[in-house]
Design an enzyme around this catalytic site. Sequence first.
Site, short mmCIF file in Angstrom:
data_model
loop_
_atom_site.label_atom_id
_atom_site.label_comp_id
_atom_site.label_asym_id
_atom_site.label_seq_id
_atom_site.Cartn_x
_atom_site.Cartn_y
_atom_site.Cartn_z
CE LYS A 1 7.67 -34.22 -11.09
NZ LYS A 1 7.65 -33.39 -12.30
CB CYS B 1 2.85 -32.04 -11.46
SG CYS B 1 3.57 -33.12 -12.71
#
Length: 400
Positions: A179, A233
């Site tokens: 991720k 993010c």
Amino acid sequence: MRVLGVDVNTAVVNAVKNKNPHNSEPGLKEAIIDVLDRGLLTVSTQPEEADIFMITVQTPLNPDKTANLEYVKNAAESIVPYLGRGNLIVLESTVPPKTIEQVLLPILRKSSYKVGEDLYVSYSPERVMPGRLFEELVNNDRIVGGINPISVQKTVEVYKHFVKGHIHETDAETAEMVKLMENSYRDLNIAFANELARIAERIGIDVWRAIELANTHPRVRIHKPGPGVGGHCISVDPWFLVEKAPSESRLVSLARRINDSTPYYIVQRIETAVRDIRMPVIALLGLAFKGNTGDLRESPAMVVRNELLKKGFALKIYDPYLNEEIEGKVSTLTEAARDSDCLVFLTDHDMFKAIDFSQIQDVPRTKLVFDTRNIINGKSVMDLGFTYFTLGSSIRRLGD
């Protein structure tokens, strides 16, 4: 499947109960109404016994650029009294590598059940984009990393209920790393594009045309420059790698610094453009961090706004997707442009790309357009008497 949604924020819980979610994600309200009416979704501020516990809380940055894992810890602590033999616990929040091992598992071991035998634990990061959440939850590939093979197997069985993309199996630490790699990859490439934009300005070329031509190479795909990087993010996750390996993540940290500095560079360009105007009025078009949303999380446009206010500039704000009340916010483009001296495009909303400047050509005091996203047809704007310039190119004066 029957789902209990839990949040410590009573306003969020009540909004869902009232079928009016606080998030404007397309399709969300209709989906919530459907599952509430069918009795499949209930919401509460407290967990209950269940078969599967999914933790999807925020993991913001601390002031020292380390991960704030208090929300993960609190969520994990809250479910311990409700755990039972055979339960599956899945963490979806973006976290530094080894968070499962070093943070989550010690908390779960406070229960009377043995982790790995009675309790199954996995990590499966979200890979969705605001505005396309429902489509991407279903169609994107999924990463599942478990603490042991049976945890992986049980997690895959859960996601197969709705995921049409391929589900890739691995261990928890690798999944955590994947991720961060994905978002750091994008951050690095955006930083490269933003650096190219500054180089292009220095030597006097149009970076957008140069990138377009460079990308005709079959093995080159340069990203687009812009006013910075936002969202929960890309602007946050690379710091988790820096936190875990500061000496080895020099390129990652440099990219972060380039992108974090870009909004301040935009402010400098605006100051230069209006330096000969007495008491200039700046119209900021778009405050969201990405197009076609009203999402302000870590938005570089907000940094631009705040810095201009600190410097004493008068501002007008126009963002048709923004529901929040912000000082200087106006409801129409014409109102934003009226008596302004510089229209600054900070967000690439589709509706901005379709603006008919002939409808507003007579309302600005000074006809300056600064396009940080390269979404405006510069020639057509200049034909109407505006001075137009972009990020990544020298100022294009009227008639050039």
